[in-house]
Design an enzyme around this catalytic site. Structure first.
Site: not given
Lengths: 488, 473
Positions: A79, A154, A178
């Site tokens: 990420k 997210s 998330s």
């Protein structure tokens, strides 16, 4: 080669060790898949092909010398929120475009020590603010089970790439869900560990008292493996916990006889998708059939969780994001004086949702409002934590859905942030209480979209959660990779 | 008046990272992700700073809070890399203390409201001045250097009291070896809150905050100016407004920098990256063991134990090294007032000229005691003692040795002196006649003449006796 997708990290490591495949080949396999499929999925913000190939070659050289490492030669997706030395790290924001960190986040350091291969930077909501990855300032990632739908957020890039087989596994971050929500919407395993279990050093902060790093994987075994690597005390993070880390892998395969599962009565919310409800109930029945028992528990302050969360996380974010001022790194838009430069830089550098949260957070901390909002939220947070403490006197783990619905369509909720916020009702209380929570694929709705089961544990009880998750996974063959990403 | 003092701490590393705190290094060479405020970097508390805070807290008779919390003070400025300063707000480490100062012969107690830890900001650097430079550069070497902020209650009534309080506080910090007290380098900075009230009124008026006070002199001048300004304003029927005012050293007046409306809303909230700081009794006890005797305690002890006047003890206790020097000397030469006199006049002058601190003085306490003993037993005169003092201070030689080497031993041989006395009298009939006629101050002339002949080594007491005897015959 397609069977590689179904192997866990331990099995891949065996292949690599026996030299039946090289890391360069394995990495090449994933890079090819990314080039082929990511045109439509848009999970990677940036592919670090050269870095990946260099790391793969280095891994092969080490393997040839007989060296070991739990991830030696294994390609992972990252990420775009972890500072990684020499690799542009943007948090999916225009603000950090061109920012190349001079240091590694502790988790990256730990992955490197185990010999992982860095495939690329995965998409996310800007500064991890969002539940659909639509807030990325670069691209909108698709859900591999239905390209019209969002992957959650997210960590949407991480979940989507993992589900579609565009990496062996990935890391995400979880502030209010998330990791768990995108893992659930994409049909992958995701764990948010106990707050403080994984060092946040080098993780670009959204809300410091809630942020936690965790793995997103295609199976429970890889989740346990990655947890063993990334968890543990780090002197660079003052909130990091000192307790020793158990060998999570050891808990896989143990039965769950006598385990007490708490079912919160408040979690049958309005707007809950009947397929989600049914599938989660079936999963609970499975546990009962396998020797667990259920007990009804109450988490009475759940209804205040979303409001509390959006006060605390925005307050912390408004302060955490103050450093993006155009002075030191990232974007700078020139102005007639320093204030003008700040304004222009932040106007251009931040997206709409980020601005919304900075404004909200600034407001709740302002003098005259602090007591009514931030202070009050802190008090409610304590009550929510106590709810869980009470509940865990009666049970070992708590089971709920991860999300009240399956993946929604892109654009469906972007104009209605409140509905978007409310979809995190099951995951948010876990962050507020600092507890570990995980998402486990437990089935599909009538449209073929994945449904995730949330397992919530007591502080530092990740091992028991993995144990319970593994039992379910082993006995229920829930499909992991969508067919269209298996074709030739 | 209430004062806010910022003291830079003498730790080797910064408050929240391992970077060096050394002053004057190459710009941005003492920095890391944490003190540069890079994304993802986190603070880790330097426990040494907590030791220092507890130390000062104990010295100022504060309550040491067993639990204190760090808070973020949010504001934008280029020298503040994170966009917030980590400080303490609610629940600071020390509260409710006091510092006693001597106002003439009476002791006055100034209450200390709180002492808290915080990090310093970086520094803006300009090509020549900020007005003429077309750009600013930022040096983050100072970013996150540890500070203690010491906030007094508004107990200070006059600029004179303010200066006394600051001087004693500075002495305490230096005594504790936690701050070098250097005002020029900004290691000891002060802001002042000033308000006035009409005679007989109980409540203080609206306060103005004064900034940019870089020396004791500017503090005193700005306070004087500000008090007069506020009184005049009220006399004219005006009203004091809450604002921050900047002192202009050249003009000697204060200017409004920003009013209440423009005051920053710092949006303090607890720093989530740091856990609450818990200090247990053991920690406090450990720090207490390292606590030295403080200036005011020393002053009182010196007065009682050595019977010295207040003037002397104030000077002697103003520097821990000097006080130690005094006590070492008195141990060997137990005449406190004599030792004190020599230290205050001769020694301090020489140290000042050579820019040496008492503890580094080449003339050791043992040697000073030796010198005083030589004078006392008549081996040398006071005059010779004073003459050789500068040399002793430079070379560090033994006074006995120097006196012997230079042949400075005083002559107390009556015959030797008498022969010179006779010679001088013989060649000065005019002066002898005048003396005998009553001009007795001419004694000095004869003493001088004899001393000149004897290179100053004649025992002055004996010489006086012999001269008088001879002249009055």
């Amino acid at each position: 080669m397609e069977t590689l997708l179904d192997m866990n990290i331990t099995q891949l490591r065996e292949l690599l060790k026996r030299k039946e495949i090289t890391s360069v080949e394995l990495t090449g396999f994933y890079l090819d898949r990314i080039k082929r499929y990511d045109v439509e999925l848009l999970t990677y913000i940036k592919l670090t092909e050269d870095v990946a190939m260099d790391m793969a070659k280095e891994a092969d050289a080490k393997i040839a010398k007989g060296e070991d490492g739990r991830l030696l030669g294994v390609p992972l997706g990252i990420k775009d929120i972890y500072c990684t030395k020499g690799i542009e790290t943007t948090c999916a924001s225009q603000m950090l475009k061109g920012f190349i960190p001079p240091y590694d986040a502790t988790v990256i350091k730990r992955l490197k020590e185990e010999g992982f291969v860095h495939l690329g930077r995965l998409n996310m909501d800007e500064f991890a603010m969002g539940s659909s990855t639509e807030n990325s300032s670069f691209q909108v990632t698709k859900n591999p089970w239905d390209l019209e739908r969002i992957p959650g957020g997210s960590s949407g890039g991480s979940a989507s790439a993992t589900a579609a087989g565009l990496c062996v596994a990935s890391l995400g971050t979880d502030t209010g869900g998330s990791i768990r929500q995108p893992a659930s919407l994409c049909g992958t395993v995701g764990m948010k560990p106990t707050y403080g279990r994984v060092s946040r050093y080098g993780l670009i902060a959204f809300a410091s008292s809630l942020d936690q790093i965790g793995p997103i994987t295609r199976n429970v075994t890889d989740c346990a493996m990655l947890m063993s690597i990334i968890a543990g005390y780090d002197p660079m993070d003052s909130t990091s916990l000192t307790q020793p880390v158990p060998d999570y892998m050891e808990y896989l395969g143990r039965d769950i006889k006598g385990m007490k599962i708490g079912i919160p009565k408040e979690y049958l919310v309005e707007g809950m998708d009947p397929d989600v409800k049914k599938t989660v109930e079936d999963a609970i029945s499975f546990y009962v059939k396998n020797g667990a028992s259920t007990v009804e528990i109450s988490l009475p302050h759940t209804e205040y969780a979303v409001a509390t969360y959006y006060i605390i996380c925005t307050a912390e974010a408004s302060s955490n994001l103050a450093r993006y001022d155009g002075v030191k790194y990232g974007l700078r838009v020139d102005g007639k004086d320093i204030i003008d430069m700040y304004k222009k830089t932040r106007l251009k550098g931040f997206g709409k949702e980020v601005k919304r949260r900075i404004i909200l957070g600034t407001y709740v901390l302002s003098s005259g409002y602090y007591d009514a909002y931030y202070k009050k939220a802190g008090q409610v947070r304590t009550l929510i934590r106590r709810d869980f403490e009470e509940a865990f006197k009666k049970c070992d783990i708590i089971i709920t859905p991860v999300s009240p619905t399956t993946a929604f369509k892109a654009g469906e909720k972007t104009e209605d942030p409140l509905t978007m916020y409310l979809s995190d009702i099951f995951t948010i209380p876990v962050n507020l209480a600092g507890l570990p929570g995980m998402s486990l694929p437990c089935g599909f709705d009538s449209a073929g979209l994945p449904i995730g089961l949330q397992i919530i544990g007591q502080p530092l009880d990740e091992a028991r959660m993995l144990q319970a998750a593994y039992v379910f996974e082993a006995e229920n063959n829930v499909k992991k990779i969508p067919e269209r990403f298996r074709n030739g | 008046m209430g004062l806010e003092v910022h003291a830079h701490l003498l730790t080797n590393s910064k408050l929240f990272c391992g970077c060096s705190t050394k002053f004057g290094a190459e710009p941005n060479s003492h920095t890391c992700p944490t003190c540069m405020g890079l994304p993802g970097a986190l603070p880790v508390l330097n426990r040494k700073v907590v030791d220092f805070a507890i130390k000062l807290g104990l010295a100022l008779h504060c309550d040491i809070n067993r639990r204190s919390i760090f808070a973020r003070k949010n504001y934008f400025y280029p020298d503040l890399p994170k966009g917030y300063q980590i400080s303490q707000y609610e629940e600071p480490i020390c509260e409710n203390g006091y510092l006693d100062v001597f106002m003439g012969d009476t002791k006055k107690r100034i209450r200390v409201k709180r002492v808290h830890m915080e990090e310093d900001a970086g520094k803006l650097v300009h090509e020549s001045t900020i007005e003429t430079s077309s750009y600013s550069m930022v040096d983050y070497n100072r970013s996150s250097v540890p500070l203690l902020e010491i906030v007094s209650e508004p107990d200070i009534r006059t600029p004179e009291e303010a200066i006394l309080y600051l001087k004693i506080l500075r002495d305490v910090l230096i005594y504790l070896e936690i701050c070098d007290g250097n005002m020029e380098e900004g290691s000891f900075r002060c802001d002042a809150n000033v308000s006035v009230r009409r005679k007989g009124e109980a409540i203080l008026g609206t306060r103005a905050e004064l900034k940019n006070l870089n020396s004791f002199r500017s503090i005193e001048r700005s306070l004087d100016y500000e008090i007069t300004r506020q009184i005049e304003l009220i006399k004219k029927g005006g009203e004091v407004v809450q604002e921050t005012r900047l002192f202009n050293v050249d003009e000697g007046i204060t200017y409004s920098m920003r009013g209440k409306e423009e005051a920053h809303d710092y949006r303090y909230f607890p720093e989530p990256d740091l856990l609450p700081l818990v200090v247990d009794d053991g920690w406090i006890a450990d720090v207490r063991k390292t606590l030295p005797e403080l200036p005011i305690e020393k002053m009182e002890r010196f007065m009682n134990e050595y019977g010295l006047p207040k003037y002397d003890v104030e000077i002697l206790s103003s520097d821990k090294g000097l006080a130690g020097y005094f006590e070492e000397t008195v141990k060997i030469f137990p005449e406190p007032k004599t030792v004190s006199n020599w230290i205050m006049t001769e020694l301090l002058r020489e140290l000042k000229d050579g820019n040496v601190s008492p503890k580094d003085s080449p003339l050791s306490p043992a040697h000073l005691a030796e010198l005083l003993a030589l004078i006392k037993d008549g081996t040398i005169s006071i005059k010779i003692g004073k003459e050789i003092f500068p040399e002793l201070c430079k070379s560090g030689a033994s006074p006995k040795r120097l006196v012997a080497d230079k042949g400075l031993v005083q002559i107390s041989d009556e015959t030797a002196i008498t022969s010179i006395v006779e010679a001088v009298i013989a060649r000065s009939p005019k002066e002898v006649a005048e003396f005998k006629a009553g001009k007795e101050k001419l004694l000095g002339f004869f003493v001088g003449q004899v001393m000149k002949e004897m290179k100053g080594k004649a025992n002055p007491k004996l010489l006086n006796e012999l001269l008088l005897k001879r002249l009055k015959d």
